[in-house]
Scaffold this active site. Structure first.
Site, PDB file in Angstrom:
ATOM      1  N   GLN A  81       0.838  -1.191   0.000  1.00 36.39           N
ATOM      2  CA  GLN A  81       0.000   0.000   0.000  1.00 36.39           C
ATOM      3  C   GLN A  81       0.874   1.242   0.000  1.00 36.39           C
ATOM      4  OE1 GLN A  81      -1.746   0.810   3.732  1.00 36.39           O
ATOM      5  NE2 GLN A  81      -3.294   2.209   2.956  1.00 36.39           N
ATOM      6  N   ASP A 135      -4.127  -0.466  -2.777  1.00 36.36           N
ATOM      7  CA  ASP A 135      -4.854  -0.075  -1.566  1.00 36.36           C
ATOM      8  C   ASP A 135      -6.181  -0.843  -1.627  1.00 36.36           C
ATOM      9  OD1 ASP A 135      -6.667   1.131   0.186  1.00 36.36           O
ATOM     10  OD2 ASP A 135      -5.670   3.069   0.038  1.00 36.36           O
ATOM     11  N   VAL A 136      -6.409  -1.712  -0.656  1.00 43.00           N
ATOM     12  CA  VAL A 136      -7.573  -2.610  -0.757  1.00 43.00           C
ATOM     13  C   VAL A 136      -8.916  -1.908  -0.585  1.00 43.00           C
ATOM     14  CG1 VAL A 136      -6.292  -4.680  -0.076  1.00 43.00           C
ATOM     15  CG2 VAL A 136      -7.446  -3.306   1.688  1.00 43.00           C
ATOM     16  N   ILE A 144      -4.226  -8.308   6.214  1.00 41.61           N
ATOM     17  CA  ILE A 144      -4.488  -6.867   6.222  1.00 41.61           C
ATOM     18  C   ILE A 144      -5.529  -6.497   7.277  1.00 41.61           C
ATOM     19  CG2 ILE A 144      -5.574  -5.023   4.861  1.00 41.61           C
ATOM     20  CD1 ILE A 144      -4.186  -6.232   2.406  1.00 41.61           C
ATOM     21  N   TYR A 183      -9.372  -3.848  21.934  1.00 38.34           N
ATOM     22  CA  TYR A 183      -9.428  -4.344  20.551  1.00 38.34           C
ATOM     23  C   TYR A 183     -10.667  -3.790  19.835  1.00 38.34           C
ATOM     24  CZ  TYR A 183      -7.937  -7.495  16.836  1.00 38.34           C
ATOM     25  OH  TYR A 183      -7.473  -8.008  15.646  1.00 38.34           O
ATOM     26  N   LYS A 212     -13.109  -8.411  12.888  1.00 33.45           N
ATOM     27  CA  LYS A 212     -12.563  -9.777  12.785  1.00 33.45           C
ATOM     28  C   LYS A 212     -13.685 -10.814  12.865  1.00 33.45           C
ATOM     29  CE  LYS A 212      -8.069  -9.025  12.424  1.00 33.45           C
ATOM     30  NZ  LYS A 212      -7.448  -9.067  11.095  1.00 33.45           N
ATOM     31  N   LYS A 220       4.269  -8.670  18.220  1.00 29.08           N
ATOM     32  CA  LYS A 220       4.594  -7.246  18.074  1.00 29.08           C
ATOM     33  C   LYS A 220       4.861  -6.903  16.607  1.00 29.08           C
ATOM     34  CE  LYS A 220       7.101  -3.933  20.899  1.00 29.08           C
ATOM     35  NZ  LYS A 220       8.086  -3.230  20.093  1.00 29.08           N
ATOM     36  N   LEU A 265       3.819  -3.745  13.332  1.00 31.50           N
ATOM     37  CA  LEU A 265       3.393  -2.359  13.116  1.00 31.50           C
ATOM     38  C   LEU A 265       1.909  -2.195  13.453  1.00 31.50           C
ATOM     39  CD1 LEU A 265       5.125  -0.064  12.001  1.00 31.50           C
ATOM     40  CD2 LEU A 265       4.116  -0.493   9.742  1.00 31.50           C
ATOM     41  N   ALA A 266       1.077  -3.078  12.912  1.00 32.88           N
ATOM     42  CA  ALA A 266      -0.366  -2.970  13.139  1.00 32.88           C
ATOM     43  C   ALA A 266      -0.687  -3.128  14.626  1.00 32.88           C
ATOM     44  CB  ALA A 266      -1.108  -4.028  12.323  1.00 32.88           C
TER      45      ALA A 266
HETATM   46  P1  NAD Z   1       1.550  -5.378   9.730  1.00 31.30           P
HETATM   47  O1  NAD Z   1       1.457  -3.945  10.107  1.00 31.30           O
HETATM   48  O2  NAD Z   1       2.889  -5.928   9.486  1.00 31.30           O
HETATM   49  O3  NAD Z   1       0.610  -5.701   8.494  1.00 31.30           O
HETATM   50  C1  NAD Z   1      -0.610  -5.036   8.270  1.00 31.30           C
HETATM   51  C2  NAD Z   1      -0.665  -4.784   6.784  1.00 31.30           C
HETATM   52  O4  NAD Z   1      -1.937  -4.250   6.409  1.00 31.30           O
HETATM   53  C3  NAD Z   1       0.389  -3.779   6.315  1.00 31.30           C
HETATM   54  O5  NAD Z   1       1.178  -4.361   5.305  1.00 31.30           O
HETATM   55  C4  NAD Z   1      -0.428  -2.635   5.749  1.00 31.30           C
HETATM   56  O6  NAD Z   1       0.181  -2.000   4.647  1.00 31.30           O
HETATM   57  C5  NAD Z   1      -1.674  -3.382   5.316  1.00 31.30           C
HETATM   58  N1  NAD Z   1      -2.799  -2.471   5.073  1.00 31.30           N
HETATM   59  C6  NAD Z   1      -3.467  -1.686   5.950  1.00 31.30           C
HETATM   60  N2  NAD Z   1      -4.403  -0.955   5.300  1.00 31.30           N
HETATM   61  C7  NAD Z   1      -4.312  -1.295   3.987  1.00 31.30           C
HETATM   62  C8  NAD Z   1      -4.983  -0.879   2.804  1.00 31.30           C
HETATM   63  N3  NAD Z   1      -5.959   0.048   2.831  1.00 31.30           N
HETATM   64  N4  NAD Z   1      -4.620  -1.446   1.623  1.00 31.30           N
HETATM   65  C9  NAD Z   1      -3.638  -2.369   1.563  1.00 31.30           C
HETATM   66  N5  NAD Z   1      -2.968  -2.804   2.636  1.00 31.30           N
HETATM   67  C10 NAD Z   1      -3.293  -2.261   3.833  1.00 31.30           C
HETATM   68  O7  NAD Z   1       0.846  -6.156  10.953  1.00 31.30           O
HETATM   69  P2  NAD Z   1       0.434  -7.678  11.153  1.00 31.30           P
HETATM   70  O8  NAD Z   1       0.229  -7.811  12.622  1.00 31.30           O
HETATM   71  O9  NAD Z   1       1.367  -8.572  10.442  1.00 31.30           O
HETATM   72  O10 NAD Z   1      -1.000  -7.740  10.489  1.00 31.30           O
HETATM   73  C11 NAD Z   1      -1.370  -8.682   9.488  1.00 31.30           C
HETATM   74  C12 NAD Z   1      -2.723  -9.291   9.831  1.00 31.30           C
HETATM   75  O11 NAD Z   1      -2.565 -10.124  10.972  1.00 31.30           O
HETATM   76  C13 NAD Z   1      -3.806  -8.287  10.182  1.00 31.30           C
HETATM   77  O12 NAD Z   1      -5.036  -8.708   9.646  1.00 31.30           O
HETATM   78  C14 NAD Z   1      -3.850  -8.381  11.699  1.00 31.30           C
HETATM   79  O13 NAD Z   1      -5.097  -7.982  12.225  1.00 31.30           O
HETATM   80  C15 NAD Z   1      -3.616  -9.863  11.858  1.00 31.30           C
HETATM   81  N6  NAD Z   1      -3.249 -10.304  13.202  1.00 31.30           N
HETATM   82  C16 NAD Z   1      -2.209  -9.731  13.850  1.00 31.30           C
HETATM   83  C17 NAD Z   1      -1.895 -10.157  15.126  1.00 31.30           C
HETATM   84  C18 NAD Z   1      -0.765  -9.513  15.884  1.00 31.30           C
HETATM   85  O14 NAD Z   1      -0.737  -9.630  17.119  1.00 31.30           O
HETATM   86  N7  NAD Z   1       0.173  -8.863  15.238  1.00 31.30           N
HETATM   87  C19 NAD Z   1      -2.626 -11.183  15.743  1.00 31.30           C
HETATM   88  C20 NAD Z   1      -3.670 -11.759  15.042  1.00 31.30           C
HETATM   89  C21 NAD Z   1      -3.990 -11.311  13.769  1.00 31.30           C
END
Ligand code: NAD
Length: 264
Positions: A41, A65-66, A93, A156, A163, A193, A195-196
């Site tokens: 994105q 961008d989704v 995402i 959350y 979710k 840990k 970015l999101a």
């Molecule tokens: P991350 O920040 O590495 O990844 C999140 C991604 O979402 C990023 O690459 C960002 O660019 C993308 N994104 C956000 N808005 C967007 C848009 N409009 N268009 C395109 N891309 C977009 O963090 P992560 O933790 O690896 O997250 C990945 C998935 O895992 C998410 O769905 C998150 O909810 C899920 N998740 C994370 C955890 C955790 O503790 N980190 C636990 C369970 C589930």
């Protein structure tokens, strides 16, 4: 390189950096010979995603961008033009305004509710709709979810509601696409840990709580998630669809604080 994924081509959506859950999955898929494209994105992320893609033998980068349906159309058209098919799709995402990932759910604004639902839940539907016609020999779609969809996890908030929609979408998509041998599953990952995750209020407390109270008495890693991602993208899970599979060190089976967990 040969392995479970030899000859399979897939799109990874949601790689931001080497802490991303998508990176854990991409590494495992690469070890088993998968060919991958990466969507990102915006230009800022391209600089981070490019070198990582290179590490797993890919120079196929797609801006997407989704929340922009035209960008989604273009992304999948690029895949069709280059590969003519798709075997797997990883959707990793999620996004919400971080000012609403703290405090009370009851205070969620309409704008952020709709944006969170759009980016974190509807985007899976939009991606599946475009991926399915390319999965001519069947395929596998995997998304990432979290326990906050099932039970209340403080802070959350609206992301938990998104979710829940995502997990139910997995079931409906699995049923829609099953006749074409396209499987749709979710991995419910424990806290990691990234970015999101850094946008979620008191995330360090959530991490500590899970470490102290999960059956394995530890947090999961992106490599743990990657193993499950490989299972779902490969034929190892050929009979599995519509599933939400927990990769959370067993946390979801625990009903109360462990006796040996200190107060934190
Ligand atoms: P991350 O920040 O590495 O990844 C999140 C991604 O979402 C990023 O690459 C960002 O660019 C993308 N994104 C956000 N808005 C967007 C848009 N409009 N268009 C395109 N891309 C977009 O963090 P992560 O933790 O690896 O997250 C990945 C998935 O895992 C998410 O769905 C998150 O909810 C899920 N998740 C994370 C955890 C955790 O503790 N980190 C636990 C369970 C589930």
């Amino acid at each position: 390189m040969s392995g479970l994924m030899t000859g399979k081509k897939g799109l990874i959506m949601g790689l931001a950096n080497d802490k991303s859950l998508a990176w854990g999955i991409a590494k495992k898929l690469h070890e088993q010979g998968a060919d991958m494209a990466f969507s990102y994105q915006g230009e800022a992320l391209k600089k981070r995603v490019g070198p990582l893609a290179e590490q797993v033998g890919s120079d196929f980068l797609i801006e997407c961008d989704v929340s922009d349906m035209e960008a989604m159309d273009t992304a999948f058209a690029q895949i069709e033009a280059k590969w003519g098919k798709l075997d797997f799709l990883v959707h990793a995402i999620g996004f919400s305004d971080k000012s609403e990932l703290r405090g009370k759910y009851v205070d969620t604004s309409l704008d952020n509710f709709l944006m969170t639902m759009n980016i974190s839940a509807y985007s899976l539907v939009a991606a599946a709709k475009r991926a399915a016609p390319l999965m001519k020999e069947g395929g596998s779609i995997v998304t990432l979810t979290y326990y906050g969809a099932e039970k209340v996890v403080p802070h959350y908030n609206v992301m938990g509601v998104a979710k829940a929609a995502l997990e139910t979408s997995v079931q409906y998509l699995a049923n829609d696409l099953g006749p074409d041998n396209i499987r749709v599953n979710a991995i419910s990952a424990g806290p990691i840990k990234t970015l999101a995750a850094s946008g979620i209020g008191d995330f360090r407390y959530i991490l500590k709580w899970n470490e102290l109270n999960s059956p394995l008495r530890r947090n999961v890693t992106i490599e743990d998630v990657g193993g499950a991602g490989l299972y779902f993208c490969s034929d190892l899970s050929s009979g599995v669809t519509g599933e939400t599979h927990h990769v959370d060190a067993g946390y979801h089976v625990v009903g109360m604080k462990q006796e040996d967990a200190p107060d934190i």
